[in-house]
Design an enzyme around this catalytic site. Structure first.
Site, PDB file in Angstrom:
ATOM      1  N   GLU A 125       0.827  -1.208   0.000  1.00  0.00           N
ATOM      2  CA  GLU A 125       0.000   0.000   0.000  1.00  0.00           C
ATOM      3  C   GLU A 125       0.859   1.256   0.000  1.00  0.00           C
ATOM      4  OE1 GLU A 125      -2.290  -3.090   2.523  1.00  0.00           O
ATOM      5  OE2 GLU A 125      -0.214  -2.487   2.222  1.00  0.00           O
ATOM      6  N   CYS A 154      -2.166  -3.345   7.362  1.00  0.00           N
ATOM      7  CA  CYS A 154      -1.595  -3.474   8.700  1.00  0.00           C
ATOM      8  C   CYS A 154      -1.732  -2.120   9.408  1.00  0.00           C
ATOM      9  CB  CYS A 154      -0.122  -3.883   8.609  1.00  0.00           C
ATOM     10  SG  CYS A 154       0.950  -2.570   7.970  1.00  0.00           S
TER      11      CYS A 154
END
Length: 190
Positions: free
Chosen positions: A84, A115
């Site tokens: 990401e 996360c």
């Protein structure tokens, strides 16, 4: 004592991904499932090439690919090089802005629920939507520590105007993680 070396911090797209993106037909990928299939293909390929089993891409509302990223933690010795983060950085550089919202409504499609670190980057990036394949529990089942995230993280993103869609091709996304773990790929928890 460690020797001091001048440092340069850069998040790099691997050469195989650059080649794949350059050869891509520019067809529009509309719909969460089509976009997730693309991202899962990248995650699987990255895993086979020695990277982590994670990928992400940013699309316009019209389905045009803005940027893609894959996990580069192990190959680049970069703890923050999560898919990401790489995709968001690549999109910002391609579009010439730190605020992706300034160029329109963009969607971040992630093979796995972000996360704790990547979750923090989502609202700061300016994306308007987040599409997730595998869940936190799937990543943890493969051995990854996703960090401490509040239980209401998706509600918080929604309160900021970010639409969150989960479980898009979750079975296929979880399979990428399970295959990586079964193959003996490094589980790089801190």
């Amino acid at each position: 004592m460690m020797a001091h070396h001048p440092s340069r911090v850069a998040l790099a797209i691997p050469s195989w991904l650059n080649a794949r993106l350059a050869a891509l037909d520019q067809s529009v990928r509309t719909g969460d499932e089509n976009q997730m299939e693309f991202v899962l293909d990248l995650a699987g390929e990255n895993s086979r090439r020695g990277g982590g089993p994670f990928a992400a891409a940013i699309f316009t509302d019209a389905g045009e690919l803005v940027a893609a990223g894959v996990n580069r933690v192990v190959p680049d010795s970069a703890p923050i090089a999560h898919a990401e983060i790489v995709a968001i950085a690549a999109a910002g550089q391609r579009l010439g802005t730190w605020n992706l919202r300034s160029v329109g409504a963009l969607t971040l499609v992630s093979s796995t629920e972000p996360c704790a670190m990547c979750l923090g980057a989502v609202p700061w990036s300016g994306v308007r939507s987040l599409v997730i394949g595998a869940r936190d529990a799937d990543a943890r089942s493969a051995g990854f520590d996703e960090g401490n995230k509040p239980d209401d993280w998706s509600d918080h993103l929604a309160s900021l105007g970010i639409d969150v869609r989960v479980d898009v091709l979750r079975g296929a996304a979880a399979a990428v993680l399970a295959e990586y773990a079964a193959s003996g790929g490094p589980i790089y928890n801190g």
